[in-house]
Design a protein around this motif. Structure first.
Motif, PDB file in Angstrom:
ATOM      1  N   GLN A  69       2.909  14.874 -15.218  1.00  0.00           N
ATOM      2  CA  GLN A  69       2.047  14.733 -16.394  1.00  0.00           C
ATOM      3  C   GLN A  69       2.536  15.582 -17.562  1.00  0.00           C
ATOM      4  N   ARG A  72       5.193  13.615 -19.164  1.00  0.00           N
ATOM      5  CA  ARG A  72       4.642  12.556 -20.005  1.00  0.00           C
ATOM      6  C   ARG A  72       4.103  13.121 -21.318  1.00  0.00           C
ATOM      7  N   ALA A  73       3.552  14.332 -21.278  1.00  0.00           N
ATOM      8  CA  ALA A  73       3.039  14.952 -22.496  1.00  0.00           C
ATOM      9  C   ALA A  73       4.181  15.299 -23.461  1.00  0.00           C
ATOM     10  N   THR A  76       6.610  11.778 -25.840  1.00  0.00           N
ATOM     11  CA  THR A  76       5.585  11.165 -26.689  1.00  0.00           C
ATOM     12  C   THR A  76       5.840   9.693 -27.002  1.00  0.00           C
ATOM     13  N   SER A  78       7.140   7.642 -24.757  1.00  0.00           N
ATOM     14  CA  SER A  78       7.027   6.962 -23.445  1.00  0.00           C
ATOM     15  C   SER A  78       8.257   6.138 -23.078  1.00  0.00           C
ATOM     16  N   SER A 104      -4.508  19.550 -27.464  1.00  0.00           N
ATOM     17  CA  SER A 104      -3.999  18.180 -27.547  1.00  0.00           C
ATOM     18  C   SER A 104      -2.997  17.915 -26.427  1.00  0.00           C
ATOM     19  N   PHE A 105      -2.125  18.875 -26.166  1.00  0.00           N
ATOM     20  CA  PHE A 105      -1.117  18.746 -25.110  1.00  0.00           C
ATOM     21  C   PHE A 105      -1.798  18.610 -23.746  1.00  0.00           C
ATOM     22  N   ARG A 108      -3.394  15.201 -23.185  1.00  0.00           N
ATOM     23  CA  ARG A 108      -2.391  14.173 -22.861  1.00  0.00           C
ATOM     24  C   ARG A 108      -1.944  14.297 -21.412  1.00  0.00           C
ATOM     25  N   ASP A 111      -4.863  13.001 -19.119  1.00  0.00           N
ATOM     26  CA  ASP A 111      -5.187  11.572 -19.266  1.00  0.00           C
ATOM     27  C   ASP A 111      -4.155  10.768 -18.471  1.00  0.00           C
ATOM     28  N   SER A 114      -3.261   7.293 -19.726  1.00  0.00           N
ATOM     29  CA  SER A 114      -3.024   7.236 -21.183  1.00  0.00           C
ATOM     30  C   SER A 114      -3.933   6.249 -21.902  1.00  0.00           C
ATOM     31  N   GLY A 116      -6.783   7.266 -23.374  1.00  0.00           N
ATOM     32  CA  GLY A 116      -7.540   7.996 -24.379  1.00  0.00           C
ATOM     33  C   GLY A 116      -8.788   8.693 -23.878  1.00  0.00           C
ATOM     34  N   TYR A 170     -11.139  12.814 -26.405  1.00  0.00           N
ATOM     35  CA  TYR A 170     -10.496  14.026 -26.923  1.00  0.00           C
ATOM     36  C   TYR A 170     -11.469  14.888 -27.717  1.00  0.00           C
TER      37      TYR A 170
END
Length: 223
Positions: A69, A72-73, A76, A78, A104-105, A108, A111, A114, A116, A170
């Motif tokens: 994860q 993935r963060a 950005t 993908s 924010s990181f 992400r 999640d 992804s 939201g 968020y």
């Protein structure tokens, strides 16, 4: 390193350092590090396995789900690789990010699909991975270990789902972290601890020497 390669790194650092919390010189060091890790080719990118090695060896991370994860963060766009720009911006948040940047990181990273929002199921997977699968000392017991995780999910979920939507967006996540900063990594360690972050910074950090020196008098005053 060839002059053209140095010039290219300097050019990239010049263009990107203002978008990070690093100086231009520090960005150059990080870009050189990136080239060393990826093999040096101009079009080389940092793949998942090499990145997870960095997380494990430099930051002591061991939870496979969380390392995926974090990747993935960083990634950005993908595309399953981390570009030079993503490397600089991600490490900037990792090591010197503001609370807002880190919030924010973390969102992400938490999640998982992804979409939201963070659902109860996603929270369950994260907490189970952190509390059970990530524990080398864990030994199975007669009681269902998932039951304890579900109970914890309900407690933590209520902390974030202040609007009782049934999912955590968020805005709710950020509001909860602002009110209670300890909730930032409540679903798992997606950011480095202070000790490992400082150790990594020491490999390239630009030290600024003050231009003026304040002398301390024996009587306690300054001049």
């Amino acid at each position: 390193m060839e002059a053209s390669a140095k010039a290219n790194i300097s050019k990239i650092a010049e263009a990107l350092h203002s978008q990070t919390n690093f100086t231009k010189k520090e960005c150059e060091h990080l870009l050189n590090m990136y080239k060393d890790i990826t093999g040096g080719a101009d079009d080389a990118k940092l793949d998942r396995n090499k990145f997870k090695d960095i997380l494990h060896n430099s930051f002591g991370m061991t939870d496979d789900l969380m390392m995926d994860q974090v990747f993935r963060a960083f990634d950005t766009d993908s595309d399953s690789n981390i570009s030079q720009e993503e490397w600089l911006k991600g490490i900037s948040t990792f090591l010197r990010g503001t609370l807002e940047e880190k919030t924010s990181f973390a969102f992400r990273a938490y999640d998982l699909n992804s979409d939201g929002v963070i659902s109860r199921d996603e929270m369950f997977q994260l907490l189970k991975s952190t509390l059970i699968r990530g524990s080398l000392d864990y030994q199975p017991v007669e009681e269902d270990p998932d039951e304890g995780v579900r109970d914890l999910v309900e407690i933590v979920f209520k902390k974030f789902d202040t609007q009782k939507k049934g999912t955590i967006d968020y805005a709710q996540f950020k509001s909860s972290v602002v009110d209670e900063p300890l909730l930032l990594q409540a679903l798992g360690a997606c950011l480095p601890d202070e000790k490992s972050a400082d150790a990594f910074l020491c490999t390239f950090e630009e030290v600024h020497v003050p231009t003026t020196i304040s002398y301390i008098r024996t009587g306690g005053g300054r001049q």
